[in-house]
Design a protein around this motif. Structure first.
Motif, PDB file in Angstrom:
ATOM      1  N   LYS A   1       0.824  -1.209   0.000  1.00  0.00           N
ATOM      2  CA  LYS A   1       0.000   0.000   0.000  1.00  0.00           C
ATOM      3  C   LYS A   1       0.862   1.264   0.000  1.00  0.00           C
ATOM      4  O   LYS A   1       0.437   2.296  -0.497  1.00  0.00           O
ATOM      5  CB  LYS A   1      -0.944  -0.005   1.196  1.00  0.00           C
ATOM      6  CG  LYS A   1      -2.066  -0.998   1.041  1.00  0.00           C
ATOM      7  CD  LYS A   1      -3.037  -0.928   2.186  1.00  0.00           C
ATOM      8  CE  LYS A   1      -4.167  -1.915   1.969  1.00  0.00           C
ATOM      9  NZ  LYS A   1      -5.126  -1.899   3.062  1.00  0.00           N
ATOM     10  N   LYS A   2       2.054   1.163   0.560  1.00  0.00           N
ATOM     11  CA  LYS A   2       2.980   2.296   0.536  1.00  0.00           C
ATOM     12  C   LYS A   2       3.857   2.178  -0.703  1.00  0.00           C
ATOM     13  O   LYS A   2       4.322   1.105  -1.062  1.00  0.00           O
ATOM     14  CB  LYS A   2       3.848   2.304   1.791  1.00  0.00           C
ATOM     15  CG  LYS A   2       3.070   2.541   3.055  1.00  0.00           C
ATOM     16  CD  LYS A   2       3.994   2.561   4.238  1.00  0.00           C
ATOM     17  CE  LYS A   2       3.205   2.742   5.524  1.00  0.00           C
ATOM     18  NZ  LYS A   2       4.081   2.705   6.688  1.00  0.00           N
ATOM     19  N   ARG A   3       4.080   3.305  -1.356  1.00  0.00           N
ATOM     20  CA  ARG A   3       4.824   3.288  -2.616  1.00  0.00           C
ATOM     21  C   ARG A   3       6.269   2.797  -2.434  1.00  0.00           C
ATOM     22  O   ARG A   3       6.779   2.043  -3.253  1.00  0.00           O
ATOM     23  CB  ARG A   3       4.817   4.680  -3.235  1.00  0.00           C
ATOM     24  CG  ARG A   3       5.378   4.694  -4.639  1.00  0.00           C
ATOM     25  CD  ARG A   3       5.092   5.968  -5.366  1.00  0.00           C
ATOM     26  NE  ARG A   3       3.681   6.181  -5.635  1.00  0.00           N
ATOM     27  CZ  ARG A   3       3.055   5.740  -6.725  1.00  0.00           C
ATOM     28  NH1 ARG A   3       3.714   5.049  -7.614  1.00  0.00           N
ATOM     29  NH2 ARG A   3       1.792   5.996  -6.916  1.00  0.00           N
ATOM     30  N   LYS A   4       6.913   3.196  -1.350  1.00  0.00           N
ATOM     31  CA  LYS A   4       8.303   2.807  -1.136  1.00  0.00           C
ATOM     32  C   LYS A   4       8.424   1.290  -0.936  1.00  0.00           C
ATOM     33  O   LYS A   4       9.288   0.646  -1.540  1.00  0.00           O
ATOM     34  CB  LYS A   4       8.866   3.542   0.080  1.00  0.00           C
ATOM     35  CG  LYS A   4      10.317   3.274   0.334  1.00  0.00           C
ATOM     36  CD  LYS A   4      10.832   4.074   1.509  1.00  0.00           C
ATOM     37  CE  LYS A   4      12.281   3.805   1.768  1.00  0.00           C
ATOM     38  NZ  LYS A   4      12.786   4.549   2.914  1.00  0.00           N
ATOM     39  N   THR A   5       7.564   0.732  -0.127  1.00  0.00           N
ATOM     40  CA  THR A   5       7.640  -0.711   0.092  1.00  0.00           C
ATOM     41  C   THR A   5       7.192  -1.485  -1.141  1.00  0.00           C
ATOM     42  O   THR A   5       7.649  -2.604  -1.364  1.00  0.00           O
ATOM     43  CB  THR A   5       6.797  -1.135   1.302  1.00  0.00           C
ATOM     44  OG1 THR A   5       5.462  -0.675   1.127  1.00  0.00           O
ATOM     45  CG2 THR A   5       7.369  -0.585   2.589  1.00  0.00           C
ATOM     46  N   LEU A   6       6.311  -0.897  -1.951  1.00  0.00           N
ATOM     47  CA  LEU A   6       5.906  -1.538  -3.197  1.00  0.00           C
ATOM     48  C   LEU A   6       7.104  -1.685  -4.131  1.00  0.00           C
ATOM     49  O   LEU A   6       7.313  -2.743  -4.725  1.00  0.00           O
ATOM     50  CB  LEU A   6       4.804  -0.744  -3.884  1.00  0.00           C
ATOM     51  CG  LEU A   6       4.342  -1.251  -5.246  1.00  0.00           C
ATOM     52  CD1 LEU A   6       3.731  -2.641  -5.113  1.00  0.00           C
ATOM     53  CD2 LEU A   6       3.358  -0.283  -5.867  1.00  0.00           C
ATOM     54  N   TYR A   7       7.906  -0.638  -4.253  1.00  0.00           N
ATOM     55  CA  TYR A   7       9.105  -0.711  -5.096  1.00  0.00           C
ATOM     56  C   TYR A   7      10.083  -1.757  -4.569  1.00  0.00           C
ATOM     57  O   TYR A   7      10.690  -2.502  -5.352  1.00  0.00           O
ATOM     58  CB  TYR A   7       9.795   0.645  -5.180  1.00  0.00           C
ATOM     59  CG  TYR A   7       9.025   1.669  -5.963  1.00  0.00           C
ATOM     60  CD1 TYR A   7       8.270   1.312  -7.072  1.00  0.00           C
ATOM     61  CD2 TYR A   7       9.041   3.009  -5.596  1.00  0.00           C
ATOM     62  CE1 TYR A   7       7.570   2.250  -7.796  1.00  0.00           C
ATOM     63  CE2 TYR A   7       8.341   3.967  -6.318  1.00  0.00           C
ATOM     64  CZ  TYR A   7       7.606   3.572  -7.416  1.00  0.00           C
ATOM     65  OH  TYR A   7       6.902   4.501  -8.124  1.00  0.00           O
ATOM     66  N   ILE A   8      10.238  -1.828  -3.264  1.00  0.00           N
ATOM     67  CA  ILE A   8      11.145  -2.818  -2.676  1.00  0.00           C
ATOM     68  C   ILE A   8      10.636  -4.231  -2.948  1.00  0.00           C
ATOM     69  O   ILE A   8      11.405  -5.119  -3.335  1.00  0.00           O
ATOM     70  CB  ILE A   8      11.319  -2.562  -1.166  1.00  0.00           C
ATOM     71  CG1 ILE A   8      12.061  -1.248  -0.940  1.00  0.00           C
ATOM     72  CG2 ILE A   8      12.057  -3.711  -0.492  1.00  0.00           C
ATOM     73  CD1 ILE A   8      12.094  -0.788   0.492  1.00  0.00           C
ATOM     74  N   LEU A   9       9.329  -4.450  -2.778  1.00  0.00           N
ATOM     75  CA  LEU A   9       8.756  -5.768  -3.043  1.00  0.00           C
ATOM     76  C   LEU A   9       8.896  -6.162  -4.507  1.00  0.00           C
ATOM     77  O   LEU A   9       9.215  -7.314  -4.823  1.00  0.00           O
ATOM     78  CB  LEU A   9       7.284  -5.800  -2.637  1.00  0.00           C
ATOM     79  CG  LEU A   9       6.982  -5.877  -1.154  1.00  0.00           C
ATOM     80  CD1 LEU A   9       5.491  -5.755  -0.909  1.00  0.00           C
ATOM     81  CD2 LEU A   9       7.518  -7.162  -0.570  1.00  0.00           C
ATOM     82  N   LEU A  10       8.674  -5.222  -5.405  1.00  0.00           N
ATOM     83  CA  LEU A  10       8.823  -5.513  -6.830  1.00  0.00           C
ATOM     84  C   LEU A  10      10.265  -5.854  -7.189  1.00  0.00           C
ATOM     85  O   LEU A  10      10.517  -6.755  -7.995  1.00  0.00           O
ATOM     86  CB  LEU A  10       8.322  -4.346  -7.677  1.00  0.00           C
ATOM     87  CG  LEU A  10       6.808  -4.157  -7.701  1.00  0.00           C
ATOM     88  CD1 LEU A  10       6.448  -2.893  -8.469  1.00  0.00           C
ATOM     89  CD2 LEU A  10       6.128  -5.364  -8.293  1.00  0.00           C
ATOM     90  N   CYS A  11      11.201  -5.143  -6.591  1.00  0.00           N
ATOM     91  CA  CYS A  11      12.620  -5.448  -6.835  1.00  0.00           C
ATOM     92  C   CYS A  11      12.975  -6.837  -6.312  1.00  0.00           C
ATOM     93  O   CYS A  11      13.669  -7.605  -6.991  1.00  0.00           O
ATOM     94  CB  CYS A  11      13.506  -4.407  -6.174  1.00  0.00           C
ATOM     95  SG  CYS A  11      13.479  -2.814  -6.995  1.00  0.00           S
ATOM     96  N   ILE A  12      12.501  -7.175  -5.133  1.00  0.00           N
ATOM     97  CA  ILE A  12      12.784  -8.492  -4.562  1.00  0.00           C
ATOM     98  C   ILE A  12      12.161  -9.590  -5.416  1.00  0.00           C
ATOM     99  O   ILE A  12      12.809 -10.610  -5.707  1.00  0.00           O
ATOM    100  CB  ILE A  12      12.289  -8.567  -3.101  1.00  0.00           C
ATOM    101  CG1 ILE A  12      13.162  -7.685  -2.213  1.00  0.00           C
ATOM    102  CG2 ILE A  12      12.294 -10.007  -2.591  1.00  0.00           C
ATOM    103  CD1 ILE A  12      12.650  -7.529  -0.802  1.00  0.00           C
ATOM    104  N   LEU A  13      10.915  -9.406  -5.840  1.00  0.00           N
ATOM    105  CA  LEU A  13      10.261 -10.410  -6.689  1.00  0.00           C
ATOM    106  C   LEU A  13      10.970 -10.560  -8.028  1.00  0.00           C
ATOM    107  O   LEU A  13      11.125 -11.679  -8.535  1.00  0.00           O
ATOM    108  CB  LEU A  13       8.794 -10.050  -6.896  1.00  0.00           C
ATOM    109  CG  LEU A  13       7.881 -10.257  -5.697  1.00  0.00           C
ATOM    110  CD1 LEU A  13       6.486  -9.730  -6.003  1.00  0.00           C
ATOM    111  CD2 LEU A  13       7.835 -11.710  -5.296  1.00  0.00           C
ATOM    112  N   THR A  14      11.423  -9.451  -8.596  1.00  0.00           N
ATOM    113  CA  THR A  14      12.157  -9.508  -9.862  1.00  0.00           C
ATOM    114  C   THR A  14      13.472 -10.257  -9.688  1.00  0.00           C
ATOM    115  O   THR A  14      13.821 -11.102 -10.518  1.00  0.00           O
ATOM    116  CB  THR A  14      12.421  -8.087 -10.392  1.00  0.00           C
ATOM    117  OG1 THR A  14      11.179  -7.404 -10.515  1.00  0.00           O
ATOM    118  CG2 THR A  14      13.129  -8.125 -11.724  1.00  0.00           C
TER     119      THR A  14
END
Length: 65
Positions: A35-48
Motif C-alpha cells: 500500500k505504501k509506494r516505497k515498500t511496493l518498489y522494494i517488493l517488486l525489486c525483490i520479486l524480480t
C-alpha cells in the motif's frame, strides 16, 4: 453410488479453493505492505530478483546456454 460420484466431482473445486485460499492468506501481508509506494518498489525489486535467480538456476540445471 450416485452420491459417491457426486462427491468425486466436487473434489476438484474443493482442491482449487483450498490452494487459492492458502496462497491468498500467505500473500495477504505482502498486499498490506504494497500500500505504501516505497515498500511496493522494494517488493517488486525483490520479486524480480527472485524470478531472475530462478530462471538462471533452472537454465544451469537443465543445461541451456
Amino acid at each position: 453410488m450416485h452420491i459417491f460420484w457426486e462427491n468425486i466431482w466436487k473434489f476438484p473445486k474443493f482442491l482449487i479453493s483450498v490452494f487459492l485460499g492458502f496462497f491468498l492468506t500467505a500473500a495477504y501481508p505482502f498486499f498490506q505492505l504494497s500500500k505504501k509506494r516505497k515498500t511496493l518498489y522494494i517488493l517488486l525489486c525483490i520479486l524480480t530478483l527472485l524470478l531472475v535467480f530462478l530462471v538462471i538456476t533452472l537454465k544451469e540445471m537443465l543445461g541451456y546456454s
